[in-house]
Motif scaffolding. Structure first.
Motif, PDB file in Angstrom:
ATOM      1  N   VAL A   7       0.834  -1.203   0.000  1.00 50.21           N
ATOM      2  CA  VAL A   7       0.000   0.000   0.000  1.00 50.21           C
ATOM      3  C   VAL A   7       0.866   1.250   0.000  1.00 50.21           C
ATOM      4  CG1 VAL A   7      -1.655   1.342   1.346  1.00 50.21           C
ATOM      5  CG2 VAL A   7      -1.956  -1.129   1.105  1.00 50.21           C
ATOM      6  N   LEU A   8       1.944   1.252   0.794  1.00 46.67           N
ATOM      7  CA  LEU A   8       2.854   2.397   0.862  1.00 46.67           C
ATOM      8  C   LEU A   8       3.499   2.661  -0.490  1.00 46.67           C
ATOM      9  CD1 LEU A   8       4.274   4.550   2.530  1.00 46.67           C
ATOM     10  CD2 LEU A   8       6.012   2.850   3.131  1.00 46.67           C
ATOM     11  N   VAL A   9       3.910   1.622  -1.182  1.00 54.71           N
ATOM     12  CA  VAL A   9       4.524   1.765  -2.512  1.00 54.71           C
ATOM     13  C   VAL A   9       3.534   2.378  -3.485  1.00 54.71           C
ATOM     14  CG1 VAL A   9       5.440   0.534  -4.496  1.00 54.71           C
ATOM     15  CG2 VAL A   9       6.206  -0.081  -2.188  1.00 54.71           C
ATOM     16  N   LEU A  10       2.275   1.928  -3.443  1.00 54.46           N
ATOM     17  CA  LEU A  10       1.255   2.470  -4.337  1.00 54.46           C
ATOM     18  C   LEU A  10       1.007   3.952  -4.067  1.00 54.46           C
ATOM     19  CD1 LEU A  10      -1.366  -0.437  -4.344  1.00 54.46           C
ATOM     20  CD2 LEU A  10       0.094   0.267  -6.246  1.00 54.46           C
ATOM     21  N   LEU A  11       1.047   4.337  -2.782  1.00 54.11           N
ATOM     22  CA  LEU A  11       0.855   5.744  -2.433  1.00 54.11           C
ATOM     23  C   LEU A  11       2.008   6.611  -2.896  1.00 54.11           C
ATOM     24  CD1 LEU A  11      -0.566   5.402   1.191  1.00 54.11           C
ATOM     25  CD2 LEU A  11      -1.821   6.110  -0.852  1.00 54.11           C
ATOM     26  N   LEU A  12       3.212   6.054  -2.956  1.00 51.50           N
ATOM     27  CA  LEU A  12       4.392   6.820  -3.337  1.00 51.50           C
ATOM     28  C   LEU A  12       4.585   6.919  -4.842  1.00 51.50           C
ATOM     29  CD1 LEU A  12       7.013   5.559  -0.726  1.00 51.50           C
ATOM     30  CD2 LEU A  12       5.973   7.817  -0.839  1.00 51.50           C
ATOM     31  N   ILE A  13       3.903   6.083  -5.608  1.00 50.88           N
ATOM     32  CA  ILE A  13       4.101   6.059  -7.065  1.00 50.88           C
ATOM     33  C   ILE A  13       3.888   7.425  -7.704  1.00 50.88           C
ATOM     34  CG2 ILE A  13       3.054   5.248  -9.229  1.00 50.88           C
ATOM     35  CD1 ILE A  13       2.960   2.463  -8.031  1.00 50.88           C
ATOM     36  N   PRO A  14       2.783   8.183  -7.386  1.00 49.04           N
ATOM     37  CA  PRO A  14       2.619   9.495  -8.018  1.00 49.04           C
ATOM     38  C   PRO A  14       3.770  10.444  -7.752  1.00 49.04           C
ATOM     39  CG  PRO A  14       0.585   8.801  -6.936  1.00 49.04           C
ATOM     40  CD  PRO A  14       1.671   7.842  -6.496  1.00 49.04           C
ATOM     41  N   PHE A  15       4.354  10.386  -6.519  1.00 47.36           N
ATOM     42  CA  PHE A  15       5.476  11.272  -6.194  1.00 47.36           C
ATOM     43  C   PHE A  15       6.729  10.848  -6.943  1.00 47.36           C
ATOM     44  CE2 PHE A  15       2.572  11.425  -2.607  1.00 47.36           C
ATOM     45  CZ  PHE A  15       2.400  12.786  -2.456  1.00 47.36           C
ATOM     46  N   ILE A  16       6.929   9.542  -7.088  1.00 46.97           N
ATOM     47  CA  ILE A  16       8.086   9.042  -7.822  1.00 46.97           C
ATOM     48  C   ILE A  16       8.001   9.440  -9.283  1.00 46.97           C
ATOM     49  CG2 ILE A  16       9.299   6.969  -8.583  1.00 46.97           C
ATOM     50  CD1 ILE A  16       8.350   5.641  -5.956  1.00 46.97           C
ATOM     51  N   LEU A  17       6.792   9.317  -9.857  1.00 47.08           N
ATOM     52  CA  LEU A  17       6.615   9.654 -11.274  1.00 47.08           C
ATOM     53  C   LEU A  17       6.796  11.140 -11.504  1.00 47.08           C
ATOM     54  CD1 LEU A  17       3.556   7.412 -12.243  1.00 47.08           C
ATOM     55  CD2 LEU A  17       5.972   7.049 -12.828  1.00 47.08           C
ATOM     56  N   SER A  18       6.249  11.973 -10.589  1.00 49.23           N
ATOM     57  CA  SER A  18       6.357  13.424 -10.781  1.00 49.23           C
ATOM     58  C   SER A  18       7.790  13.890 -10.681  1.00 49.23           C
ATOM     59  CB  SER A  18       5.486  14.159  -9.759  1.00 49.23           C
ATOM     60  OG  SER A  18       5.960  13.934  -8.451  1.00 49.23           O
ATOM     61  N   ALA A  19       8.613  13.195  -9.874  1.00 46.89           N
ATOM     62  CA  ALA A  19      10.008  13.583  -9.727  1.00 46.89           C
ATOM     63  C   ALA A  19      10.791  13.345 -10.999  1.00 46.89           C
ATOM     64  CB  ALA A  19      10.632  12.819  -8.564  1.00 46.89           C
ATOM     65  N   GLU A  20      10.294  12.421 -11.864  1.00 49.58           N
ATOM     66  CA  GLU A  20      11.001  12.099 -13.093  1.00 49.58           C
ATOM     67  C   GLU A  20      10.687  13.093 -14.196  1.00 49.58           C
ATOM     68  OE1 GLU A  20       9.778   8.149 -13.943  1.00 49.58           O
ATOM     69  OE2 GLU A  20      11.047   7.219 -12.423  1.00 49.58           O
ATOM     70  N   ASN A  21       9.626  13.868 -14.044  1.00 51.29           N
ATOM     71  CA  ASN A  21       9.215  14.813 -15.066  1.00 51.29           C
ATOM     72  C   ASN A  21       9.414  16.233 -14.587  1.00 51.29           C
ATOM     73  OD1 ASN A  21       7.913  13.031 -17.186  1.00 51.29           O
ATOM     74  ND2 ASN A  21       6.779  12.390 -15.370  1.00 51.29           N
ATOM     75  N   THR A  22       9.885  17.103 -15.491  1.00 49.08           N
ATOM     76  CA  THR A  22      10.029  18.503 -15.134  1.00 49.08           C
ATOM     77  C   THR A  22       8.666  19.142 -14.916  1.00 49.08           C
ATOM     78  OG1 THR A  22      12.084  18.637 -16.366  1.00 49.08           O
ATOM     79  CG2 THR A  22      10.997  20.708 -15.852  1.00 49.08           C
ATOM     80  N   ILE A  23       7.663  18.731 -15.713  1.00 45.11           N
ATOM     81  CA  ILE A  23       6.305  19.204 -15.474  1.00 45.11           C
ATOM     82  C   ILE A  23       5.687  18.317 -14.405  1.00 45.11           C
ATOM     83  CG2 ILE A  23       4.011  19.544 -16.438  1.00 45.11           C
ATOM     84  CD1 ILE A  23       5.233  20.278 -19.059  1.00 45.11           C
ATOM     85  N   ASP A  24       5.475  18.906 -13.231  1.00 40.23           N
ATOM     86  CA  ASP A  24       4.933  18.160 -12.106  1.00 40.23           C
ATOM     87  C   ASP A  24       3.458  17.848 -12.334  1.00 40.23           C
ATOM     88  OD1 ASP A  24       4.578  16.980  -9.683  1.00 40.23           O
ATOM     89  OD2 ASP A  24       4.742  18.796  -8.496  1.00 40.23           O
ATOM     90  N   THR A  25       2.673  18.888 -12.594  1.00 34.56           N
ATOM     91  CA  THR A  25       1.256  18.710 -12.919  1.00 34.56           C
ATOM     92  C   THR A  25       0.882  19.687 -14.025  1.00 34.56           C
ATOM     93  OG1 THR A  25       0.572  20.315 -11.232  1.00 34.56           O
ATOM     94  CG2 THR A  25       0.623  17.995 -10.581  1.00 34.56           C
ATOM     95  N   ILE A  26      -0.128  19.324 -14.804  1.00 31.45           N
ATOM     96  CA  ILE A  26      -0.640  20.224 -15.841  1.00 31.45           C
ATOM     97  C   ILE A  26      -2.128  19.952 -16.017  1.00 31.45           C
ATOM     98  CG2 ILE A  26      -0.004  18.649 -17.713  1.00 31.45           C
ATOM     99  CD1 ILE A  26       0.543  21.225 -19.409  1.00 31.45           C
ATOM    100  N   LYS A  27      -2.890  21.029 -16.080  1.00 36.85           N
ATOM    101  CA  LYS A  27      -4.327  20.912 -16.284  1.00 36.85           C
ATOM    102  C   LYS A  27      -4.705  21.768 -17.488  1.00 36.85           C
ATOM    103  CE  LYS A  27      -5.421  20.069 -11.424  1.00 36.85           C
ATOM    104  NZ  LYS A  27      -6.231  20.495 -10.245  1.00 36.85           N
ATOM    105  N   SER A  28      -5.643  21.266 -18.280  1.00 37.21           N
ATOM    106  CA  SER A  28      -6.067  22.016 -19.464  1.00 37.21           C
ATOM    107  C   SER A  28      -7.575  21.897 -19.631  1.00 37.21           C
ATOM    108  CB  SER A  28      -5.365  21.485 -20.718  1.00 37.21           C
ATOM    109  OG  SER A  28      -5.747  20.148 -20.973  1.00 37.21           O
ATOM    110  N   LYS A  29      -8.149  22.918 -20.232  1.00 35.93           N
ATOM    111  CA  LYS A  29      -9.578  22.926 -20.502  1.00 35.93           C
ATOM    112  C   LYS A  29      -9.839  23.734 -21.757  1.00 35.93           C
ATOM    113  CE  LYS A  29     -14.043  24.464 -18.639  1.00 35.93           C
ATOM    114  NZ  LYS A  29     -14.744  25.131 -17.511  1.00 35.93           N
ATOM    115  N   GLN A  30     -10.652  23.196 -22.662  1.00 35.53           N
ATOM    116  CA  GLN A  30     -11.020  23.938 -23.861  1.00 35.53           C
ATOM    117  C   GLN A  30     -12.492  24.307 -23.808  1.00 35.53           C
ATOM    118  OE1 GLN A  30      -9.569  22.603 -27.617  1.00 35.53           O
ATOM    119  NE2 GLN A  30     -11.140  23.641 -28.800  1.00 35.53           N
ATOM    120  N   LYS A  31     -12.779  25.594 -24.046  1.00 34.28           N
ATOM    121  CA  LYS A  31     -14.143  26.086 -24.168  1.00 34.28           C
ATOM    122  C   LYS A  31     -14.225  26.846 -25.481  1.00 34.28           C
ATOM    123  CE  LYS A  31     -17.735  28.743 -21.813  1.00 34.28           C
ATOM    124  NZ  LYS A  31     -18.078  29.553 -20.616  1.00 34.28           N
ATOM    125  N   ASN A  32     -15.112  26.418 -26.351  1.00 34.40           N
ATOM    126  CA  ASN A  32     -15.155  26.911 -27.729  1.00 34.40           C
ATOM    127  C   ASN A  32     -13.790  26.641 -28.359  1.00 34.40           C
ATOM    128  OD1 ASN A  32     -17.844  27.762 -27.408  1.00 34.40           O
ATOM    129  ND2 ASN A  32     -17.167  29.689 -26.494  1.00 34.40           N
TER     130      ASN A  32
END
Length: 255
Positions: A7-32
């Protein structure tokens, strides 16, 4: 015991993955046909390691071009909008580090503002040093970039009060400009950021910068005819005597 470890490993996976990418998070939305993007970079933004250029494109057409110095806030959050006149549902982001390393990442354009899946490929390139970023005064940095330093002042904005590591810059305009540049006089070098604006794109950008002491933010606007205008924004930062005089206790942390 093994179950809890799994369970601990599964919880840490998002942090491990984000550390490998320069973009930590990105959100986008298109309207029209307008896409709104908010991304957080996993970068210390120090002279030894910072993101110096960010570009975004749709179907090979450039829709965002941002040049940065180490004085953009650590692990910066950057917001921008662009027009997507195509039927494509993905856009590409290329990050260039000060070392010359590049990362190309592809993201899905959503109908609701949610996180995009990151697909990354890394390529090497060479980055030229620019005298603009080495200039120690606002006038000398402007002259290096535009060839002149005597620019008509467009407006002097009201003083703002902020923490030194979180000074908001929000640029929005219905008038088209070829470029908008940000400078300040509180750090050892003056140039902070440059937006090279593709034609027919939306000018609605938001970044945060650092200033080590009280100073003035200078924004220079270059219109389609090459004419230059500038805005001045006095800033008072925490830790200085003058911040106590800020009206209405304006000193807040924009994290």
């Amino acid at each position: 015991m093994n179950r809890y470890l799994s369970v601990l490993v599964l919880l840490l996976i998002p942090f491990i993955l984000s550390a490998e990418n320069t973009i930590d998070t990105i959100k986008s939305k298109q309207k029209n046909d307008v896409v709104s993007v908010k991304m957080r970079l996993n970068s210390p933004m120090i002279e030894e390691d910072f993101i110096s250029n960010i570009t975004a494109s749709v179907g090979g057409t450039n829709v965002f071009d941002f040049l940065a110095s180490p004085f953009v806030r650590r692990k910066p959050t950057i917001k921008f909008k662009f027009k997507n006149l195509t039927k494509k549902d993905t856009f590409d982001v290329v990050l260039t580090h000060n070392t010359g390393k590049q990362e190309q990442q592809n993201f899905t354009i959503h109908k609701s503002r949610k996180m995009s899946k990151i697909h990354t490929s890394k390529i090497e390139t060479k980055l030229d040093n620019n005298a603009v970023w080495k200039a120690s005064t606002v006038d000398s940095a402007i002259k290096e970039l535009y060839g002149v330093s005597n620019i008509k002042t467009k407006i002097i904005k009201e003083q703002i009060c902020r923490f030194y590591s979180s000074i908001p810059i929000h640029i929005k305009s219905d008038t088209y400009y070829k470029s908008i540049s940000i400078f300040q006089d509180a750090n050892p070098r003056s140039a902070v950021a440059i937006f090279n604006i593709p034609k027919n794109q939306i000018i609605d950008y938001e970044i945060f910068i650092e200033m080590k002491k009280d100073g003035i933010i200078t924004s220079v606007f270059e219109n389609k005819d090459g004419e230059l205008f500038k805005e001045l924004q006095p800033v008072v930062v925490s830790g200085t005597i003058s911040h106590l005089s800020c009206h209405g206790n304006q000193l807040i942390n924009d994290m």
